[in-house]
Scaffold this motif. Structure first.
Motif, PDB file in Angstrom:
ATOM      1  N   GLU A  42      -4.893  33.727  -9.207  1.00  0.00           N
ATOM      2  CA  GLU A  42      -4.235  33.472 -10.483  1.00  0.00           C
ATOM      3  C   GLU A  42      -3.269  32.297 -10.375  1.00  0.00           C
ATOM      4  O   GLU A  42      -3.203  31.439 -11.263  1.00  0.00           O
ATOM      5  N   GLU A  43      -2.546  32.214  -9.274  1.00  0.00           N
ATOM      6  CA  GLU A  43      -1.623  31.096  -9.081  1.00  0.00           C
ATOM      7  C   GLU A  43      -2.369  29.769  -9.000  1.00  0.00           C
ATOM      8  O   GLU A  43      -1.908  28.751  -9.517  1.00  0.00           O
ATOM      9  N   ARG A  44      -3.539  29.775  -8.363  1.00  0.00           N
ATOM     10  CA  ARG A  44      -4.289  28.530  -8.213  1.00  0.00           C
ATOM     11  C   ARG A  44      -4.924  28.072  -9.526  1.00  0.00           C
ATOM     12  O   ARG A  44      -5.268  26.902  -9.677  1.00  0.00           O
ATOM     13  N   LYS A  45      -5.070  28.977 -10.482  1.00  0.00           N
ATOM     14  CA  LYS A  45      -5.621  28.592 -11.782  1.00  0.00           C
ATOM     15  C   LYS A  45      -4.680  27.649 -12.524  1.00  0.00           C
ATOM     16  O   LYS A  45      -5.088  26.981 -13.469  1.00  0.00           O
ATOM     17  N   LYS A  46      -3.427  27.603 -12.096  1.00  0.00           N
ATOM     18  CA  LYS A  46      -2.456  26.712 -12.742  1.00  0.00           C
ATOM     19  C   LYS A  46      -2.709  25.252 -12.397  1.00  0.00           C
ATOM     20  O   LYS A  46      -2.109  24.353 -12.989  1.00  0.00           O
ATOM     21  N   GLY A  47      -3.573  24.995 -11.429  1.00  0.00           N
ATOM     22  CA  GLY A  47      -3.902  23.625 -11.071  1.00  0.00           C
ATOM     23  C   GLY A  47      -2.969  23.048 -10.020  1.00  0.00           C
ATOM     24  O   GLY A  47      -2.319  23.776  -9.270  1.00  0.00           O
ATOM     25  N   GLN A  48      -2.916  21.716  -9.987  1.00  0.00           N
ATOM     26  CA  GLN A  48      -2.091  21.043  -8.999  1.00  0.00           C
ATOM     27  C   GLN A  48      -0.617  21.074  -9.422  1.00  0.00           C
ATOM     28  O   GLN A  48      -0.268  21.568 -10.485  1.00  0.00           O
ATOM     29  N   ALA A  49       0.236  20.524  -8.581  1.00  0.00           N
ATOM     30  CA  ALA A  49       1.681  20.688  -8.748  1.00  0.00           C
ATOM     31  C   ALA A  49       2.186  20.273 -10.125  1.00  0.00           C
ATOM     32  O   ALA A  49       3.044  20.932 -10.705  1.00  0.00           O
ATOM     33  N   TRP A  50       1.634  19.183 -10.662  1.00  0.00           N
ATOM     34  CA  TRP A  50       2.118  18.676 -11.948  1.00  0.00           C
ATOM     35  C   TRP A  50       1.190  19.060 -13.089  1.00  0.00           C
ATOM     36  O   TRP A  50       1.246  18.469 -14.161  1.00  0.00           O
ATOM     37  N   GLY A  51       0.303  20.031 -12.836  1.00  0.00           N
ATOM     38  CA  GLY A  51      -0.494  20.592 -13.912  1.00  0.00           C
ATOM     39  C   GLY A  51      -1.921  20.123 -14.029  1.00  0.00           C
ATOM     40  O   GLY A  51      -2.689  20.678 -14.815  1.00  0.00           O
ATOM     41  N   MET A  52      -2.354  19.106 -13.283  1.00  0.00           N
ATOM     42  CA  MET A  52      -3.739  18.664 -13.359  1.00  0.00           C
ATOM     43  C   MET A  52      -4.656  19.725 -12.785  1.00  0.00           C
ATOM     44  O   MET A  52      -4.424  20.226 -11.681  1.00  0.00           O
ATOM     45  N   LYS A  53      -5.706  20.073 -13.507  1.00  0.00           N
ATOM     46  CA  LYS A  53      -6.647  21.075 -13.035  1.00  0.00           C
ATOM     47  C   LYS A  53      -7.542  20.480 -11.944  1.00  0.00           C
ATOM     48  O   LYS A  53      -7.891  19.293 -11.982  1.00  0.00           O
ATOM     49  N   THR A  54      -7.904  21.319 -10.979  1.00  0.00           N
ATOM     50  CA  THR A  54      -8.824  20.887  -9.935  1.00  0.00           C
ATOM     51  C   THR A  54     -10.189  20.638 -10.552  1.00  0.00           C
ATOM     52  O   THR A  54     -10.725  21.498 -11.266  1.00  0.00           O
ATOM     53  N   ILE A  55     -10.779  19.474 -10.310  1.00  0.00           N
ATOM     54  CA  ILE A  55     -12.046  19.123 -10.939  1.00  0.00           C
ATOM     55  C   ILE A  55     -13.201  19.862 -10.273  1.00  0.00           C
ATOM     56  O   ILE A  55     -13.127  20.261  -9.114  1.00  0.00           O
ATOM     57  N   GLU A  56     -14.301  20.036 -11.017  1.00  0.00           N
ATOM     58  CA  GLU A  56     -15.435  20.832 -10.554  1.00  0.00           C
ATOM     59  C   GLU A  56     -16.051  20.287  -9.270  1.00  0.00           C
ATOM     60  O   GLU A  56     -16.405  21.038  -8.363  1.00  0.00           O
ATOM     61  N   SER A  57     -16.189  18.952  -9.168  1.00  0.00           N
ATOM     62  CA  SER A  57     -16.854  18.377  -8.000  1.00  0.00           C
ATOM     63  C   SER A  57     -16.094  18.649  -6.709  1.00  0.00           C
ATOM     64  O   SER A  57     -16.670  18.575  -5.619  1.00  0.00           O
TER      65      SER A  57
END
Length: 316
Positions: free
Chosen positions: A291-306
Motif C-alpha cells: 500500500e505504501e508503494r502505491k503512492k509512487g516515488q518520493a515526490w509523487g510520480m508513479k512507477t511506470i509499467e515498463s
C-alpha cells in the motif's frame, strides 16, 4: 550484536554487459558517459569510469542478445576472501577458481540461486594514469569534463524468479547487510536491497514479473551531483537515447535517479546513492508495504509499467 564479517565484501567490482549493437553501445559508454577504453579482447572492450581505482569498470561484449554476464565483487582482505569462498562452497554454488581479467587476481566463480554468474576476488591492479593524469593526486585520473562524466559504478539490480531465495543467499552467504525491502500483501518480497559497507545499497533483487531467470534490471553509475543527472537528461535527449523514467527521487533509499536504455537495450541508471550513508552498524531494515508503494516515488510520480516488465535479455 553486529557481525563484523558483514564487511567481508568491500564493493561491487565490475560488470560484463552483453549488447547486440556493439558499436552503438560502445559510443554510448565511451562518448556519452566519458568512459575510457583501457583494453580490447576479441569481441569485448574494457572501459573504466574516470575515478575508479581499478583498471576497468565494465566489460562490453558483442552478443546476439542484451543482458548481463559475469559480475564480480572485491573482498576486503585475503582472509575475508577465504571466508566467503568457504561459505559459497558450503552453499553448493561454487564453480571453482579462475584467472581474473585486466588486473584482477585469482577469482572464485559461483552463481546466485537464479544462475547469474558471479566471482569474488581480492588481489587487484590499481589504474595508473598516463595521458590522463589528474591535477589532484587523490584522484584516479583527470576529470573528463565532457558528457555525463560517470564517476564510478554504483550498484546492480537483478531481476529474480524468487527475491527471497536470492536475497537470502546474499544475506547469509555473501553477508550483505539489508537496507530496505518491499513486502507484498501476500507476504512475499517484491524487492530487496543490500549493502556491503556504508553505502545504502550495492545489489538489489526485484521480482521478475515474466517468471524468467538470469535477467538484468539495470546497472547504475554515480555522477557527482543531482545537477549532473539533470544535465545527463539533456545530453541523452540531444543524442536520441530513450529516457525511460526521471529525473526524480526514489522513495526507497532516497536516490535521485534517471533511467535510460542504452542502444543495446540494457537499462542504465544514473544515481547519487552515495548521498545517503548508513553509518549505524546496527541500522534496522526499513520495510515498505504494498500500500505504501502505491503512492509512487518520493515526490509523487508513479512507477511506470515498463519498470516492472523490461529487462535483458528481452522476453515475450
Amino acid at each position: 550484536m553486529t557481525d563484523y564479517t558483514s564487511f567481508d565484501i568491500a564493493h561491487l567490482g565490475n560488470v560484463e554487459l552483453f549488447t547486440p549493437k556493439f558499436d552503438e553501445s560502445l559510443w554510448f559508454f565511451r562518448d556519452l558517459l566519458a568512459m575510457r577504453v583501457v583494453a580490447e579482447d576479441g569481441d569485448s572492450v574494457f572501459l573504466r569510469c574516470w575515478d575508479e581505482y581499478q583498471r576497468y569498470t565494465i566489460k562490453l561484449t558483442a552478443s546476439d542478445q542484451a543482458g548481463v554476464g559475469r559480475v564480480t565483487f572485491r573482498a576486503s582482505s585475503q582472509e575475508a576472501l577465504e571466508r566467503r569462498v568457504a561459505a559459497i562452497e558450503a552453499s553448493g554454488r561454487g564453480l571453482g577458481w579462475r584467472d581474473g581479467e585486466q588486473g584482477v587476481g585469482p577469482s572464485f566463480a559461483f552463481t546466485d540461486p537464479d544462475g547469474h554468474p558471479m566471482e569474488i576476488y581480492y588481489e587487484t591492479e590499481r589504474y595508473v594514469a598516463t595521458d590522463d593524469k589528474p591535477a589532484l593526486k587523490n584522484q584516479a585520473s583527470a576529470f573528463p569534463g565532457r558528457g555525463v562524466n560517470a564517476r564510478r559504478l554504483d550498484h546492480i539490480n537483478y531481476l529474480a524468479t524468487s527475491v527471497e531465495d536470492n536475497g537470502e543467499f546474499v544475506r547469509d552467504v555473501l553477508v550483505g547487510r539489508e537496507s530496505e525491502r518491499i513486502r507484498q500483501d501476500t507476504g512475499k518480497y517484491a524487492a530487496w536491497w543490500f549493502h556491503f559497507q556504508n553505502k545504502s545499497y550495492d545489489i538489489v533483487y526485484s521480482d521478475d514479473w515474466t517468471g524468467h531467470s538470469k535477467r538484468l534490471h539495470h546497472i547504475a553509475f554515480a555522477p557527482d551531483t543531482r545537477e549532473d543527472i539533470l544535465k545527463a537528461a539533456d545530453i541523452f535527449l540531444e543524442n536520441g537515447i530513450y529516457i525511460e523514467s526521471g529525473p526524480h527521487k526514489h522513495t526507497i533509499n532516497q536516490t535521485f535517479f534517471l533511467y535510460v536504455w542504452e542502444p543495446g537495450g540494457n537499462r542504465i541508471e544514473f544515481a547519487n546513492a552515495g548521498s545517503r550513508l548508513l553509518l549505524d552498524p546496527d541500522q534496522p531494515v526499513v520495510e515498505w508495504s504494498e500500500e505504501e508503494r502505491k503512492k509512487g516515488q518520493a515526490w509523487g510520480m508513479k512507477t511506470i509499467e515498463s519498470f516492472h516488465t523490461h529487462g535483458t535479455p528481452l522476453v515475450e
